[in-house]
Design an enzyme around this catalytic site. Sequence first.
Site, PDB file in Angstrom:
ATOM      1  N   GLU A   1       0.824  -1.205   0.000  1.00  0.00           N
ATOM      2  CA  GLU A   1       0.000   0.000   0.000  1.00  0.00           C
ATOM      3  C   GLU A   1       0.859   1.256   0.000  1.00  0.00           C
ATOM      4  OE1 GLU A   1      -0.281  -2.534   2.030  1.00  0.00           O
ATOM      5  OE2 GLU A   1      -2.376  -3.185   2.250  1.00  0.00           O
TER       6      GLU A   1
ATOM      7  N   PRO B   1      10.626 -14.499   0.995  1.00  0.00           N
ATOM      8  CA  PRO B   1       9.437 -14.676   1.837  1.00  0.00           C
ATOM      9  C   PRO B   1       8.726 -13.347   2.081  1.00  0.00           C
ATOM     10  CG  PRO B   1      11.429 -14.802   3.168  1.00  0.00           C
ATOM     11  CD  PRO B   1      11.873 -14.749   1.737  1.00  0.00           C
TER      12      PRO B   1
ATOM     13  N   ASN C   1       0.504  -9.003  -5.019  1.00  0.00           N
ATOM     14  CA  ASN C   1       0.469  -8.123  -6.179  1.00  0.00           C
ATOM     15  C   ASN C   1       1.304  -8.678  -7.346  1.00  0.00           C
ATOM     16  OD1 ASN C   1       0.359  -5.919  -7.919  1.00  0.00           O
ATOM     17  ND2 ASN C   1       1.902  -4.762  -6.792  1.00  0.00           N
ATOM     18  N   PRO C   2       0.667  -9.004  -8.495  1.00  0.00           N
ATOM     19  CA  PRO C   2       1.431  -9.512  -9.635  1.00  0.00           C
ATOM     20  C   PRO C   2       1.972  -8.418 -10.540  1.00  0.00           C
ATOM     21  CG  PRO C   2      -0.895  -9.592 -10.158  1.00  0.00           C
ATOM     22  CD  PRO C   2      -0.791  -9.037  -8.757  1.00  0.00           C
TER      23      PRO C   2
ATOM     24  N   GLU D   1       4.059  -5.996  -9.838  1.00  0.00           N
ATOM     25  CA  GLU D   1       5.477  -5.724  -9.637  1.00  0.00           C
ATOM     26  C   GLU D   1       6.349  -6.586 -10.548  1.00  0.00           C
ATOM     27  OE1 GLU D   1       6.144  -6.162  -5.465  1.00  0.00           O
ATOM     28  OE2 GLU D   1       5.359  -4.171  -4.973  1.00  0.00           O
TER      29      GLU D   1
END
EC number: 2.4.99.12
Length: 441
Positions: free
Chosen positions: A68, A270, A337-338, A340
């Site tokens: 965010e 991770p 989030n894909p 990035e």
Amino acid sequence: MSSLRARIALSAYRWAGVAAYPAVNAMMALRTARGKEERARKSERYGYASAARPEGPLVWIHAASVGETNAMVPLIKEIARRDITVLLTTGTVTSASVAHRRLGDEVIHQYVPLDLKPVINRFLEYWQPDIALFAESEIWPVTVMELGHRHIPQILVNARISDRSFRRWSSVTNIASTLFENFALVIAQSELDATRFQELGALPVLVSGNLKADSGMPEADQLSLTRCRYQIGERQTWAAISTFDGEEKAAAAVHRALKSRIDLLSIIVPRHPERADEIEAMLLEEGLNVARRSRNDAIAPDTDIYLGDTIGEMSLYLQLTEVAFVGRSLTAEGGQNPLEPAMMGCAILSGGHVGNFRESYQMLASNGSARMVRDGEMLTKGVYYLLTNEPARHRMIDAGLQTVHQMRGALNATLRGLEPYINPLTMKARLMPRNGAIAGA
């Protein structure tokens, strides 16, 4: 439940927080001991400011965590360049580090206050924000109600609501509508999110798209990137990023299955770096050689796994590969989030549990830049196919870059929605002379 009963329930929630103070203190002490709170700044979580409040207009922006915070950076910069003070709150040590690195003195950073009536009152009385902007899905009942009582406009930006959250709110519709009616505006990521917020009582609602497509990625440290690339040499690489428990073991299985066929380095990043010790122990039990970024370990020719256990270096890890599996999707739910890895030039693999980022995955998959896998075996096959099929890999990479480009525009749409709230503050700020007094006063 009637509207009156909903208000009674919310009032009881507010006062229950006061009674829970001793338990909250114990919880905060435990979090501090585990490194999840900054000991020197713990008082901020109780609403005590550690910075001076400048004169003039102030916009409070809250971004819970790293994702965010990164998404809000372009919007924060746009507001700040209008001579408006931005108070940014975040909820984690990692997001605070990202805020400092990407924004520096452009904002005043504080840790978000606990959602307790005396704490929120203390926070609001000191900072006196003109507007409150909350990123994505941050809805804290006491905070929302106290802002409403003070008639401070509060707006959800880049707003989304997961399947699970929607089901929960839908089960208490009167409480939801009593809270959501306090929002002056909701700027949603998608039409589905907008419809859900409207059903829960939010009005008005606009659709902007996803700010993450406009935010870009922070630059990697070039010295570290050059060093890692030199150490990797001609080896093939793939990365499992934002992984949750169980997904590191799946990544280890992929590496073991492929290392006899490919000179392979696997990168594991991770989602929570504090799990690195247990992940390393598991990898060593699997008979794999591990180099850790946090120890500045060299990537040797016999290194199997490069464990990316640092904060704010996703750009570095993604620039070391062209194939990325995005976690919290195989053994955990919700997805990560894909966008990035897409904007960093990676072909994307993911498990099927991606409800929190459904629209992004749908667009990426429909354009051929993301592939979904059912299990570890299918993940192994997907990694092998992409590493050994350069044309297919580059088609996915190009499609991902094009998809992100098509998704851009959320920042401008968000700013248009915020104009009625931001423009008066800009005028007020620019009428103030340097001594802080309003011109003509």
